[in-house]
Structure formats: structure tokens, C-alpha cells
Motif scaffolding. Structure first.
Motif, PDB file in Angstrom:
ATOM      1  N   SER A 211       0.835  -1.187   0.000  1.00 52.19           N
ATOM      2  CA  SER A 211       0.000   0.000   0.000  1.00 52.19           C
ATOM      3  C   SER A 211       0.877   1.246   0.000  1.00 52.19           C
ATOM      4  O   SER A 211       1.797   1.371   0.804  1.00 52.19           O
ATOM      5  N   VAL A 212       0.613   2.162  -0.929  1.00 47.05           N
ATOM      6  CA  VAL A 212       1.370   3.412  -1.017  1.00 47.05           C
ATOM      7  C   VAL A 212       0.413   4.589  -1.085  1.00 47.05           C
ATOM      8  O   VAL A 212      -0.708   4.464  -1.576  1.00 47.05           O
ATOM      9  N   THR A 213       0.866   5.723  -0.597  1.00 43.85           N
ATOM     10  CA  THR A 213       0.076   6.953  -0.658  1.00 43.85           C
ATOM     11  C   THR A 213       1.026   8.139  -0.569  1.00 43.85           C
ATOM     12  O   THR A 213       2.094   8.045   0.053  1.00 43.85           O
ATOM     13  N   SER A 214       0.654   9.240  -1.185  1.00 45.41           N
ATOM     14  CA  SER A 214       1.443  10.475  -1.104  1.00 45.41           C
ATOM     15  C   SER A 214       1.003  11.364   0.050  1.00 45.41           C
ATOM     16  O   SER A 214       1.467  12.506   0.150  1.00 45.41           O
ATOM     17  N   ASP A 215       0.154  10.851   0.907  1.00 40.55           N
ATOM     18  CA  ASP A 215      -0.333  11.620   2.043  1.00 40.55           C
ATOM     19  C   ASP A 215       0.840  12.136   2.885  1.00 40.55           C
ATOM     20  O   ASP A 215       1.732  11.374   3.251  1.00 40.55           O
ATOM     21  N   ARG A 216       0.871  13.428   3.130  1.00 44.64           N
ATOM     22  CA  ARG A 216       1.860  14.128   3.959  1.00 44.64           C
ATOM     23  C   ARG A 216       3.240  14.210   3.320  1.00 44.64           C
ATOM     24  O   ARG A 216       4.207  14.565   3.993  1.00 44.64           O
ATOM     25  N   PHE A 217       3.343  13.903   2.046  1.00 47.55           N
ATOM     26  CA  PHE A 217       4.637  14.076   1.379  1.00 47.55           C
ATOM     27  C   PHE A 217       5.073  15.541   1.359  1.00 47.55           C
ATOM     28  O   PHE A 217       6.271  15.822   1.329  1.00 47.55           O
ATOM     29  N   ASP A 218       4.109  16.459   1.369  1.00 43.17           N
ATOM     30  CA  ASP A 218       4.488  17.863   1.415  1.00 43.17           C
ATOM     31  C   ASP A 218       5.198  18.198   2.722  1.00 43.17           C
ATOM     32  O   ASP A 218       6.218  18.905   2.734  1.00 43.17           O
ATOM     33  N   GLU A 219       4.702  17.668   3.835  1.00 48.74           N
ATOM     34  CA  GLU A 219       5.359  17.884   5.126  1.00 48.74           C
ATOM     35  C   GLU A 219       6.708  17.169   5.179  1.00 48.74           C
ATOM     36  O   GLU A 219       7.691  17.724   5.699  1.00 48.74           O
ATOM     37  N   LEU A 220       6.742  15.962   4.662  1.00 48.52           N
ATOM     38  CA  LEU A 220       8.001  15.217   4.600  1.00 48.52           C
ATOM     39  C   LEU A 220       9.035  15.989   3.802  1.00 48.52           C
ATOM     40  O   LEU A 220      10.198  16.130   4.223  1.00 48.52           O
ATOM     41  N   GLY A 221       8.647  16.516   2.656  1.00 45.34           N
ATOM     42  CA  GLY A 221       9.575  17.286   1.842  1.00 45.34           C
ATOM     43  C   GLY A 221      10.055  18.535   2.545  1.00 45.34           C
ATOM     44  O   GLY A 221      11.236  18.909   2.442  1.00 45.34           O
ATOM     45  N   ASP A 223      10.449  19.000   5.782  1.00 42.84           N
ATOM     46  CA  ASP A 223      11.439  18.630   6.796  1.00 42.84           C
ATOM     47  C   ASP A 223      12.730  18.133   6.162  1.00 42.84           C
ATOM     48  O   ASP A 223      13.834  18.435   6.658  1.00 42.84           O
ATOM     49  N   PHE A 224      12.610  17.380   5.087  1.00 42.18           N
ATOM     50  CA  PHE A 224      13.800  16.910   4.366  1.00 42.18           C
ATOM     51  C   PHE A 224      14.642  18.086   3.900  1.00 42.18           C
ATOM     52  O   PHE A 224      15.868  18.113   4.090  1.00 42.18           O
ATOM     53  N   GLU A 225      13.993  19.077   3.329  1.00 40.02           N
ATOM     54  CA  GLU A 225      14.715  20.250   2.818  1.00 40.02           C
ATOM     55  C   GLU A 225      15.330  21.065   3.950  1.00 40.02           C
ATOM     56  O   GLU A 225      16.377  21.687   3.776  1.00 40.02           O
ATOM     57  N   ARG A 226      14.695  21.053   5.101  1.00 41.36           N
ATOM     58  CA  ARG A 226      15.225  21.763   6.262  1.00 41.36           C
ATOM     59  C   ARG A 226      16.486  21.076   6.811  1.00 41.36           C
ATOM     60  O   ARG A 226      17.436  21.748   7.239  1.00 41.36           O
ATOM     61  N   ASP A 227      16.499  19.750   6.770  1.00 38.84           N
ATOM     62  CA  ASP A 227      17.545  18.995   7.454  1.00 38.84           C
ATOM     63  C   ASP A 227      18.645  18.471   6.548  1.00 38.84           C
ATOM     64  O   ASP A 227      19.721  18.107   7.034  1.00 38.84           O
ATOM     65  N   ARG A 228      18.396  18.411   5.261  1.00 36.75           N
ATOM     66  CA  ARG A 228      19.367  17.823   4.343  1.00 36.75           C
ATOM     67  C   ARG A 228      19.703  18.823   3.244  1.00 36.75           C
ATOM     68  O   ARG A 228      18.910  19.717   2.928  1.00 36.75           O
TER      69      ARG A 228
END
Length: 271
Positions: A211-221, A223-228
Motif C-alpha cells: 500500500s502506497v500513498t502520497s499523504d503528507r509528502f508535502d510535510e516530509l519534503g 522537513d527533508f529540505e530543512r535537514d538535508r
């Protein structure tokens, strides 16, 4: 009434290539691109000019990869854009043409991936719903062997791209379109779902998929951009982001279990 004048800026093939080089796209690298043509401005030559600009920046030793998904190869009972009457479901299942990598058009990923798909010498992977197309010396290596029961996991082009040290370019798109995050979903224990689609030899089949979903990928992105380290800039009018695919996957593997616990089941994304 006359049509309104086009909005700018005026963007050319050479300008796209120059913008990509300034962003940091390197000759000879392997690049997975998620793109929006309309975000760039008024492109002289449209999607063809964009693909040529990408290939110019990558050079003859580079490889361009794009998603060429075909979400309509799915159960009509789940369609929402638009839905179809319930009395149509069985006839649709019985008559839906099976996926053909050479002729089945991509859907929902934009005109640039569809242009790559139809480019001379393009290679396309075999998964009937989540294929990728590629141009360049590593195209076959990336697209061959995409397992029919592995949309975006270890036996998909995403894992090949990770192993090759590919980078991701978001060209006028946001993190909700970042397919790399889905590879992390395959590495986190989660439920399987039954996926219906036309069978290769005709008729209908059901397979078990993660099962896959793009739910909350905007939030993940975010945080990723903030930390990496993520390189940000502009190509034409489009905001662009460039980062290693492996970094995105590794970050998502840590982030998703903390911020998006897996429910028992996610529905199939609507078409």
C-alpha cells in the motif's frame, strides 16, 4: 475576442540547459525528473525544447528518467476523476486494453514525461501502472526488470536509480510528486492491498501490492529540505530543487514511521 498575450518569461532550449547547469545538473549524471511545463513560462518549442534542454545539460553520457504512470490501468470502482457508473464497471474490466509499454500513454504526470516516452530510443519499464521511461546509456539498466507486482519498491527503477547514485530534479513541482519517497514505504512494514488491472493476455487480474500513498509528502519534503542539503534555484520561471535520491529515501525511512503511522489499509489512489 482575441486571445490574451502569453505570459513570460520567454524560455528557450538553450536557456533551460543553462539554467540546469547553473543549478548544478552535471554532464554524465543520471537524473530522475518530475516536471511541470506550465511552470517554466512561455517555452519556445514546448515540451520538446524542455527535453532537449535536459539532454543538453546531461550530455551524451547522462541518462534522463521520468515517471510515465498509467493510473487508468486500474479498477473502475475506484475512479474519481471522473467516476463512472457502477453498471459500467464489469464491461470496463472485460474490455480494458492491457498495458503496452510502446503505445499506452502516460497519464497525470504532464506532457514532458509523455514526450520522453515517445522519444527515439526511449526505454520504458514494464509495470502496468507505475512505469518509468528513460533516455541515455543507462536507460535499459534502469527500466528492465520492473516486476509486475512491485510498483515502486526494490524491483522497480527507483531502487536501480538509488544504486546508481541518481539525483532527483523537481522542476516546477513540489514534494507531493516525489516518487522516491515511495521506495521508503516499501522498506517500512505495512499492509498489502489487492490491486485490480487488465491482465497482459487479456481479461482481468488481481495482484497483491504494498500500500502506497502520497499523504503528507508535502510535510516530509519540508522537513527533508530543512535537514538535508537540497539545491534550490530557478529554471525559467519554475522553482527547481535538486538532491540525491538516496538521501530522500533514507530520510523518508526515518520520517514516515514517526509522522505517518501506517493504517491497516490505504485505498488505491483515485484516477
Amino acid at each position: 475576442m482575441s486571445a490574451p498575450p502569453p505570459t513570460g518569461p520567454l524560455v528557450t532550449r538553450d536557456g533551460i540547459a543553462a539554467g540546469l547547469r547553473l543549478l548544478g545538473v552535471a554532464s554524465g549524471e543520471t537524473l530522475l525528473v518530475h516536471s511541470s511545463l506550465s511552470s517554466l513560462g512561455w517555452v519556445n518549442g514546448g515540451a520538446v525544447a524542455v527535453v532537449r534542454g535536459l539532454l543538453d545539460a546531461l550530455g551524451p553520457d547522462g541518462t534522463l528518467v521520468v515517471p510515465t504512470q498509467t493510473g487508468e490501468q486500474s479498477d473502475p470502482a475506484l475512479w474519481e476523476d471522473p467516476p463512472v457508473p457502477e453498471e459500467w464497471w464489469d464491461p470496463i474490466r472485460a474490455t480494458m486494453p492491457p498495458y503496452d509499454p510502446l503505445v499506452t500513454p502516460s497519464r497525470g504526470v504532464g506532457v514532458i514525461p509523455e514526450t520522453v516516452r515517445t522519444w527515439p530510443d526511449a526505454r520504458r519499464s514494464a509495470h502496468p501502472q507505475t512505469s518509468f521511461a528513460a533516455l541515455g546509456p543507462r536507460a535499459r539498466e534502469i527500466t528492465d526488470g520492473h516486476a509486475p507486482d512491485c510498483r515502486l519498491g526494490e524491483r522497480s527503477p527507483l531502487a536501480r536509480l538509488e544504486g546508481l547514485g541518481a539525483r532527483v530534479l523537481l522542476l516546477g513541482t513540489d514534494y507531493t510528486s516525489c516518487t522516491s519517497f515511495h521506495l521508503a514505504e516499501y522498506r517500512i512494514p505495512g499492509p498489502l492491498v489487492e490491486v485490480g488491472r487488465p491482465a497482459p493476455g487479456g481479461g482481468w487480474e488481481t495482484v497483491a501490492e504494498v500500500s502506497v500513498t502520497s499523504d503528507r509528502f508535502d510535510e516530509l519534503g519540508h522537513d527533508f529540505e530543512r535537514d538535508r542539503p537540497v539545491v534550490r534555484g530557478r529554471v525559467g520561471a519554475a522553482e527547481a530543487r535538486l538532491f540525491p535520491l538516496a538521501d530522500a529515501v533514507a530520510y523518508a525511512e526515518r520520517w514516515l514511521p514517526l509522522h505517518r503511522p501506517r493504517p491497516e489499509e490505504h485505498p488505491q489512489p483515485p484516477v
